[in-house]
Design a protein around this motif. Sequence first.
Motif, short mmCIF file in Angstrom:
data_model
loop_
_atom_site.label_atom_id
_atom_site.label_comp_id
_atom_site.label_asym_id
_atom_site.label_seq_id
_atom_site.Cartn_x
_atom_site.Cartn_y
_atom_site.Cartn_z
N ARG A 1 13.22 69.34 2.80
CA ARG A 1 12.06 68.81 2.08
C ARG A 1 12.37 67.57 1.23
O ARG A 1 12.01 67.48 0.07
N GLY A 2 13.04 66.61 1.82
CA GLY A 2 13.30 65.37 1.11
C GLY A 2 14.47 65.41 0.16
O GLY A 2 14.67 64.47 -0.63
N ALA B 1 10.23 80.11 -3.60
CA ALA B 1 10.91 81.07 -2.73
C ALA B 1 11.40 80.41 -1.45
O ALA B 1 12.45 80.79 -0.91
N GLU B 2 10.67 79.42 -0.96
CA GLU B 2 11.06 78.75 0.28
C GLU B 2 12.38 78.01 0.09
O GLU B 2 13.26 78.05 0.96
N ILE C 1 18.42 77.83 0.72
CA ILE C 1 19.78 77.86 0.14
C ILE C 1 20.53 79.10 0.60
O ILE C 1 21.71 79.04 0.96
N LEU C 2 19.84 80.24 0.61
CA LEU C 2 20.46 81.48 1.08
C LEU C 2 20.96 81.35 2.51
O LEU C 2 22.10 81.72 2.83
N GLU C 3 20.13 80.81 3.39
CA GLU C 3 20.43 80.79 4.82
C GLU C 3 21.32 79.63 5.24
O GLU C 3 22.02 79.73 6.26
N TYR D 1 9.48 79.65 -11.14
CA TYR D 1 9.87 80.60 -10.09
C TYR D 1 11.23 81.18 -10.45
O TYR D 1 12.14 80.45 -10.86
N THR D 2 11.40 82.49 -10.32
CA THR D 2 12.69 83.13 -10.58
C THR D 2 12.99 84.15 -9.49
O THR D 2 12.10 84.65 -8.82
N ASN D 3 14.27 84.45 -9.36
CA ASN D 3 14.71 85.46 -8.39
C ASN D 3 15.91 86.23 -8.96
O ASN D 3 16.93 86.38 -8.31
#
Length: 206
Positions: free
Chosen positions: A83-84, A116-117, A122-124, A164-166
């Motif tokens: 995304r840029g 979340a996206e 970053i996770l993947e 946003y948090t995780n």
Amino acid sequence: MRAPKLNTLMLIIVANHVIITSPVVSTNRVLLAIGLAGASLYSSRILDYYWSPEDLGLLTFIIVLLLLPAKQNICDPGWKYFRGHCYIRVEGLFNQPTAQAACNAEGAYLTEITDAEENQFILENILNTVSCSNIYDCTTWIGGNDKATNGVYIWETSGLPVTYTNWIPGNPNNEVIKDCMDIFYTGLWNDRPCTRQEGYICEKNL
């Protein structure tokens, strides 16, 4: 009836925007190509417009360009595009201020995860090679902290609030010494003392 002259610059800007924001053949690019082809067919068959060879040539060129595979990574070697922005994880042992300074030296900053996206990307793609028997032993610095006000997290470079948090369940526990944020290879977040030594993720705007 002769068709109105195509706004060449507008078409190029639109196509260029889609190509840059969709670095591989994507739904957006395919839909734009179909839309352009459909609009020209509609105008010629239904509205009885006549398209000049120059305009039809330009339209065909843009449609073909949209459907061609594009460069999949427009970032520097080792960095990954989303995304840029470009991202990289640096392995090693660094405290948070040192990690931020190292990112800054690359024209980047510790990553600021806004939804979340992005976290899933970053996770993947960034944390996919990280693993350890205890997830607390191989965390990675990201760019948030609550240094100014305990319990109120902001992204250090942009100064924006962390909306946003995780967080991993039970965190942040808002201990005074745990001012910085890192991420587990599972994609969950954790609060840490900024002096801890670990790897980091840089993010760079294109």
